[in-house]
Scaffold this active site. Structure first.
Site, PDB file in Angstrom:
ATOM      1  N   SER A 101       0.828  -1.194   0.000  1.00  0.00           N
ATOM      2  CA  SER A 101       0.000   0.000   0.000  1.00  0.00           C
ATOM      3  C   SER A 101       0.871   1.256   0.000  1.00  0.00           C
ATOM      4  O   SER A 101       1.637   1.492  -0.913  1.00  0.00           O
ATOM      5  CB  SER A 101      -0.962  -0.025   1.186  1.00  0.00           C
ATOM      6  OG  SER A 101      -1.875   1.041   1.144  1.00  0.00           O
ATOM      7  N   ASP A 240      -2.838   6.076  -3.495  1.00  0.00           N
ATOM      8  CA  ASP A 240      -1.665   5.480  -2.873  1.00  0.00           C
ATOM      9  C   ASP A 240      -1.130   4.381  -3.789  1.00  0.00           C
ATOM     10  O   ASP A 240      -1.583   4.233  -4.931  1.00  0.00           O
ATOM     11  CB  ASP A 240      -2.013   4.942  -1.485  1.00  0.00           C
ATOM     12  CG  ASP A 240      -3.009   3.790  -1.527  1.00  0.00           C
ATOM     13  OD1 ASP A 240      -3.668   3.603  -2.572  1.00  0.00           O
ATOM     14  OD2 ASP A 240      -3.138   3.067  -0.518  1.00  0.00           O
ATOM     15  N   ASP A 242      -1.295   1.007  -4.054  1.00  0.00           N
ATOM     16  CA  ASP A 242      -2.127  -0.048  -4.625  1.00  0.00           C
ATOM     17  C   ASP A 242      -3.504   0.452  -5.030  1.00  0.00           C
ATOM     18  O   ASP A 242      -4.370  -0.321  -5.398  1.00  0.00           O
ATOM     19  CB  ASP A 242      -2.250  -1.234  -3.671  1.00  0.00           C
ATOM     20  CG  ASP A 242      -3.082  -0.931  -2.439  1.00  0.00           C
ATOM     21  OD1 ASP A 242      -2.985   0.195  -1.917  1.00  0.00           O
ATOM     22  OD2 ASP A 242      -3.821  -1.826  -1.984  1.00  0.00           O
ATOM     23  N   ASP A 244      -6.129   1.852  -3.455  1.00  0.00           N
ATOM     24  CA  ASP A 244      -7.388   1.683  -2.725  1.00  0.00           C
ATOM     25  C   ASP A 244      -7.703   2.912  -1.864  1.00  0.00           C
ATOM     26  O   ASP A 244      -8.707   2.936  -1.162  1.00  0.00           O
ATOM     27  CB  ASP A 244      -7.382   0.414  -1.881  1.00  0.00           C
ATOM     28  CG  ASP A 244      -6.379   0.431  -0.739  1.00  0.00           C
ATOM     29  OD1 ASP A 244      -5.522   1.339  -0.689  1.00  0.00           O
ATOM     30  OD2 ASP A 244      -6.445  -0.475   0.116  1.00  0.00           O
TER      31      ASP A 244
END
Length: 475
Positions: A101, A240, A242, A244
């Site tokens: 992340s 960010d 990834d 999400d």
């Protein structure tokens, strides 16, 4: 070992995740599903990854563990976490995302999905228990060749939004896209252009950049303001690592905090109930836009649980969101004959599109739209390199020793109220809020504050971080 489950899956140092740990944790996850009878031999498990340098190697270990369990690993390549979750759910299959992340590149992680969505805290406990019995397992020397899916999951993800938002609905908007190392950096541009926005890519990187939408780096703050000053934008958007969690800035390059982005999203979608952690702004209950606000602990598993509670209690349209801006759509939304199915995992594209839709529909700048929600000024920061035991000692004393808490908060008039649902959230007698909480993903102590004015919130954050540093050093 730094490896542990936090608010966003298993996370830790790359040096401790690669090799047997990644293999065994994956094997434990699929064993759990097999033991429950939800995975049969030959079933598919979909695997995705972000753009970190370590992610392809860790994905190979995931493929090996899935294949070694008699299952078929399907390589989905680099794609947004919500795109992987959406596709796997549509195929009634589990999925594993290799991602750290927003945390630094020397760390990485695994995020596990059952066929029906994110794993919960009970699942985490079962995985840890199974893992303990497999600790001597060794990965095979030869890599397992996975099946390869190509761009289909990303295509379906894009179609989700292009089929719900009206064609040309963003026409007239000029949007900067901060691409950095976001795994969605190209799909964002494609979707925005597909909806009619003039879209300008910015800041594409060839190395991983840890963009944290809850605690922006000074470099990111400066970039947003510089881009806004150099060109006319209605907004600058990003995600960010990834993808999400969204990052949204207004036409002046001023970052719009994630919980405010979530509130705007919920309002655009017509939510009668929002589900959000205690870290989200206190004004949500008083802004007048939502019939109900249900508070939870920090982390998508708790928000998902809260969504279920809200629906069971009769809520019609439920939108969950976290202070980092990640939105979880709890119920299907119908609008003008178009449907957006529920997706109970954090998503960045939905809030970005809803915010831009609000600008296009109202013709008002984002700053004025945001002001309608009457949020208190907020700020957040973190003390890095704080072991969890040190955070626990400080937080435990703050929560249980009233005299101690009143003494150190005397400068704010003393303690008015303490909320211990997640960390220690103190509302001082002068109505200002200081919330300390240990990160679930890294050795950090996080601090969130609220005050009437932004200058005061920034000052209060500095005070809170200095207080936390001093108290932890004393302990």
């Amino acid at each position: 070992m730094t490896l542990k489950f936090g608010t966003s899956g298993l996370r830790g140092l790359v040096s401790e995740l690669r090799g047997p740990p990644a293999f065994i944790y994956t094997a434990a996850f699929v064993r759990m599903l097999q033991d429950r009878g939800s995975l049969k031999e030959g079933s598919k498990v979909y695997v995705g990854r972000d753009l970190r340098a370590s992610s392809p190697e860790i994905a190979q270990l995931v493929h090996a563990a899935v294949g070694g369990a008699g299952l078929v690993p399907v390589d989905c390549g680099a794609l947004p976490t919500p795109a992987l979750a959406l596709y796997a759910n549509s195929e009634n299959a589990p999925a594993i995302m290799v991602t750290g992340s927003h945390i630094p590149e020397d760390r990485n992680g695994l995020k596990f999905y059952r066929a029906d969505g994110e794993i919960d805290k009970r699942d985490e406990g079962d995985i840890v228990q199974i893992h303990a019995g497999m600790k001597d397992t060794v990965p095979p020397r030869s890599p397992v060749e996975p099946a390869r899916l190509g761009a289909e999951p990303s295509r379906r993800y894009a179609e989700r939004f292009l089929g719900f938002f009206e064609k040309g609905s963003l026409s007239g908007l000029r949007v900067g896209v901060y691409q950095h190392s976001s795994v969605a950096r190209d799909i964002i541009v494609d979707i925005l252009r597909g909806l009619g926005a003039e879209t300008i890519p910015l800041g594409r990187a060839d190395h991983f950049i840890p963009v944290d939408t809850e605690a922006l780096r000074p470099e990111d703050v400066a970039l947003l303001k510089d881009w806004a000053a150099a060109e006319r934008f209605d907004a600058i958007v990003s995600t960010d690592g990834d993808s999400d969690r969204p990052l949204v800035a207004d036409n002046d390059g001023i970052f719009v905090r994630g919980d405010l982005v979530g509130a705007i999203t919920a309002n655009v979608l017509g939510a009668d109930c929002v589900v959000t952690p205690v870290t989200s702004n206190s004004a949500l209950e008083h802004c007048g836009h939502f019939a109900r606000v249900l508070r939870t602990r920090v982390g998508s598993p708790y928000v998902i649980e809260g969504i279920g509670t809200a629906l069971a209690e009769g809520a019609r349209c439920v939108v969950g969101f976290e202070a980092n801006g990640g939105v979880l759509l709890g119920s299907t939304v119908e609008k003008d004959g178009r449907s957006l199915p529920a997706l109970r995992t954090r998503d960045s594209l939905l809030p970005i599109l809803c915010v831009l839709s609000a600008i296009a529909t109202t013709g008002r700048p984002l700053a004025r739209i945001a002001a309608d929600f009457r949020f208190l000024a907020g700020a957040s920061g973190r003390l890095e390199g704080v072991p969890s035991e040190n955070s626990a000692s400080f937080l435990g004393k703050l929560a249980t020793d009233a005299a101690y808490a009143d003494k150190i908060f005397a400068v704010l008039g003393g303690v008015g109220n303490i909320d211990n649902r997640d960390g220690v959230r103190i509302t001082a007698r002068n109505a200002e809020v200081v919330h300390f909480r240990a990160s679930g993903n890294a050795p950090e102590l996080r601090c969130y504050v609220e005050a009437e004015a932004q200058s005061r919130a920034d000052e209060l954050l500095g005070w809170g971080l200095a207080l936390g540093r001093a108290q932890i050093l004393e302990s």
